[in-house]
Every structure is written in structure tokens, then in C-alpha cells.
Design a protein around this motif. Sequence first.
Motif, PDB file in Angstrom:
ATOM      1  N   GLU A  14      23.197  30.640  27.914  1.00 43.08           N
ATOM      2  CA  GLU A  14      24.580  30.963  28.271  1.00 43.08           C
ATOM      3  C   GLU A  14      24.524  32.053  29.338  1.00 43.08           C
ATOM      4  O   GLU A  14      23.918  33.102  29.121  1.00 43.08           O
ATOM      5  CB  GLU A  14      25.356  31.500  27.064  1.00 43.08           C
ATOM      6  N   SER A  15      25.092  31.747  30.482  1.00 44.19           N
ATOM      7  CA  SER A  15      25.031  32.705  31.580  1.00 44.19           C
ATOM      8  C   SER A  15      26.456  32.891  32.089  1.00 44.19           C
ATOM      9  O   SER A  15      26.975  32.037  32.800  1.00 44.19           O
ATOM     10  CB  SER A  15      24.085  32.141  32.636  1.00 44.19           C
ATOM     11  N   GLY A  16      27.120  33.982  31.645  1.00 43.00           N
ATOM     12  CA  GLY A  16      28.540  34.154  31.935  1.00 43.00           C
ATOM     13  C   GLY A  16      29.310  33.056  31.237  1.00 43.00           C
ATOM     14  O   GLY A  16      29.121  32.804  30.046  1.00 43.00           O
ATOM     15  N   SER A  17      30.143  32.338  31.979  1.00 44.70           N
ATOM     16  CA  SER A  17      30.921  31.260  31.356  1.00 44.70           C
ATOM     17  C   SER A  17      30.184  29.923  31.471  1.00 44.70           C
ATOM     18  O   SER A  17      30.658  28.905  30.988  1.00 44.70           O
ATOM     19  CB  SER A  17      32.280  31.163  32.050  1.00 44.70           C
ATOM     20  N   LYS A  18      29.020  29.958  32.117  1.00 45.91           N
ATOM     21  CA  LYS A  18      28.313  28.693  32.338  1.00 45.91           C
ATOM     22  C   LYS A  18      27.165  28.506  31.343  1.00 45.91           C
ATOM     23  O   LYS A  18      26.559  29.454  30.882  1.00 45.91           O
ATOM     24  CB  LYS A  18      27.725  28.668  33.761  1.00 45.91           C
ATOM     25  N   THR A  19      26.881  27.254  31.016  1.00 46.62           N
ATOM     26  CA  THR A  19      25.719  26.930  30.204  1.00 46.62           C
ATOM     27  C   THR A  19      24.666  26.288  31.104  1.00 46.62           C
ATOM     28  O   THR A  19      24.947  25.316  31.796  1.00 46.62           O
ATOM     29  CB  THR A  19      26.100  25.932  29.089  1.00 46.62           C
ATOM     30  N   VAL A  20      23.477  26.895  31.124  1.00 46.23           N
ATOM     31  CA  VAL A  20      22.375  26.334  31.920  1.00 46.23           C
ATOM     32  C   VAL A  20      21.454  25.576  30.974  1.00 46.23           C
ATOM     33  O   VAL A  20      20.997  26.127  29.975  1.00 46.23           O
ATOM     34  CB  VAL A  20      21.579  27.461  32.622  1.00 46.23           C
ATOM     35  N   ARG A  21      21.214  24.310  31.285  1.00 45.51           N
ATOM     36  CA  ARG A  21      20.340  23.502  30.450  1.00 45.51           C
ATOM     37  C   ARG A  21      18.938  23.518  31.070  1.00 45.51           C
ATOM     38  O   ARG A  21      18.662  22.774  32.015  1.00 45.51           O
ATOM     39  CB  ARG A  21      20.898  22.087  30.381  1.00 45.51           C
ATOM     40  N   ALA A  22      18.075  24.400  30.570  1.00 44.31           N
ATOM     41  CA  ALA A  22      16.740  24.561  31.149  1.00 44.31           C
ATOM     42  C   ALA A  22      15.819  23.425  30.731  1.00 44.31           C
ATOM     43  O   ALA A  22      14.996  22.967  31.518  1.00 44.31           O
ATOM     44  CB  ALA A  22      16.146  25.906  30.734  1.00 44.31           C
ATOM     45  N   LEU A  23      15.947  22.968  29.484  1.00 47.47           N
ATOM     46  CA  LEU A  23      15.180  21.809  29.017  1.00 47.47           C
ATOM     47  C   LEU A  23      16.148  20.833  28.371  1.00 47.47           C
ATOM     48  O   LEU A  23      16.971  21.220  27.537  1.00 47.47           O
ATOM     49  CB  LEU A  23      14.108  22.213  27.996  1.00 47.47           C
ATOM     50  N   ALA A  24      16.056  19.568  28.763  1.00 45.59           N
ATOM     51  CA  ALA A  24      17.062  18.586  28.351  1.00 45.59           C
ATOM     52  C   ALA A  24      16.473  17.523  27.433  1.00 45.59           C
ATOM     53  O   ALA A  24      16.844  16.361  27.495  1.00 45.59           O
ATOM     54  CB  ALA A  24      17.669  17.942  29.594  1.00 45.59           C
ATOM     55  N   GLY A  25      15.522  17.923  26.562  1.00 44.41           N
ATOM     56  CA  GLY A  25      14.910  16.953  25.650  1.00 44.41           C
ATOM     57  C   GLY A  25      13.512  16.594  26.127  1.00 44.41           C
ATOM     58  O   GLY A  25      13.315  15.591  26.794  1.00 44.41           O
TER      59      GLY A  25
END
Length: 222
Positions: A14-25
Motif C-alpha cells: 500500500e503506497s498512499g492511496s495506491k496498491t502496488v502489486r509487486a508479485l502477482a502469483g
Amino acid sequence: MAVISAVDAVKTYESGSKTVRALAGVDIAVDPGEFVAIVGPSGSGKSTLLNLLGLLDEPTAGRVVVDGSPASELSTRERTDLRRRTVGFVFQSFFLVPTLTARENVAVPGLVRGDRADLLDRTADLLDRVGLGDRGDHYPNELSGGQKQRVAIARSLVNDPEIVLADEPTGNLDHDTGAQVLDVFDDVAADGVPILAVTHDEQVTEYADRTVRLVDGRIESP
Ligand code: ADP
């Protein structure tokens, strides 16, 4: 049985209001004796994956299994113990203690673990193994970059890990010196301790048994 594995590992930040998906499965399993390179563009999730497999961080979803133990079922304390027992780390900038000799640097994780009986013998054996048997009394500033990285590899092995995780291990080395370090990794893997190295360096992939490519947090199919 795989020494270390991730099963459908997802990591979001969670970065501010954004969600960063670093690994997607991500599914990956490393077997004894393998030297595996993980490559991919900057931001593709390589460090995140290394942190999960090294028990330095936990996945948002999915599983990480190290030496048969599902990491999510362990307390923080148990996870730290498991990491100390099973994982050796090697970093781009070596992280040797400047005021300690090569021999003392190799011994440090063994002191932390507290099992000191044969530590001096083990330290000497490991320095021999990485070709630095005659450099034990030298301080880091008396060693070349490649020698420093070989000391760091010896240190990563002092607690008899099940796997060594390396973050850009040749990133600060020229081509020939990098080759010496990669030869040591090949030997370590051949002796049964697998190596997983995150890298931008094509040379590492030449030495690795296989290369896994991450793109946008997923493993690219071969
Ligand atoms: P790589 O090692 O391949 O360069 P990373 O695993 O460092 O990739 O990063 C993957 C993505 O996750 C990137 O978009 C990065 O900005 C983001 N990221 C990594 N760590 C954090 C963090 N602690 N907080 C927020 N975003 C992060």
C-alpha cells in the motif's frame, strides 16, 4: 524435495492511496544442488521474491515453504530461527565488517548462532574452499572486490545453510572477478547447497543451471 518454494505467492504494497502489486502469483521451487538465476527488468519483483524466500518478509497471499516448514505457520521468532539455520545471504556490496579480519567476518554468523565448538576449524575450511586460505588475517580493505565477495560467500556458509540467496552478487565486480565468484557458486551448488541469485548480469545466467524471468510480478513462461 524442494529446499525452498513459493506457491502462488502474491505481494502487494500500500503506497498512499495506491496498491502496488509487486508479485502477482509466483510459483518457484529450488532443489538441492541447483544454481538458479532470477532476472527481469527493474521493478519486476525480483527483490520482493528474494525477501519472501529468505523469510525477511511475508506474502500477502500464497505460501512460502522453507526446509519443509510453511513460513506462515511460524511465529516471528520461529521464522528468524529458521532463517538463521537454513538461509545464507550474499549481497552486492559484500557487507563485511571493516574492523574484522576475513576469518572473523566469516565467523560472525556462527557466533550469533552460539554453536562455537568447531567454529575456527569451519572458518578455516570455508576460506580454503573459496580459495582464500592464505588471506584469513587480512582486513577487507586489503582484499580485492572479488576476494571480499568470496569471503562473503564463505560467511554465508558458516551455519551450514540449506540454500544461499544472492542479491546482485557480481554487481560490483568486473567480468573476470565475477567469473571467479560464479565458479565458487557452481562449486557450492555442486556440493549440494543450492544458489538462488537475483541479477541483471548476463554472465550469471551463463553459470546458472536455469534462469527464471520475472515480468510485472509474474514468471514469464519459457
Ligand atoms: P526489482 O527487484 O525487480 O527491481 P522490486 O521487488 O524491488 O523489483 O519491486 C517490485 C515493485 O514493488 C516495484 O513497483 C516497486 O516500486 C514496488 N515496491 C517494492 N518495495 C516496496 C515498498 N516497500 N513499498 C511500496 N512499493 C514497493
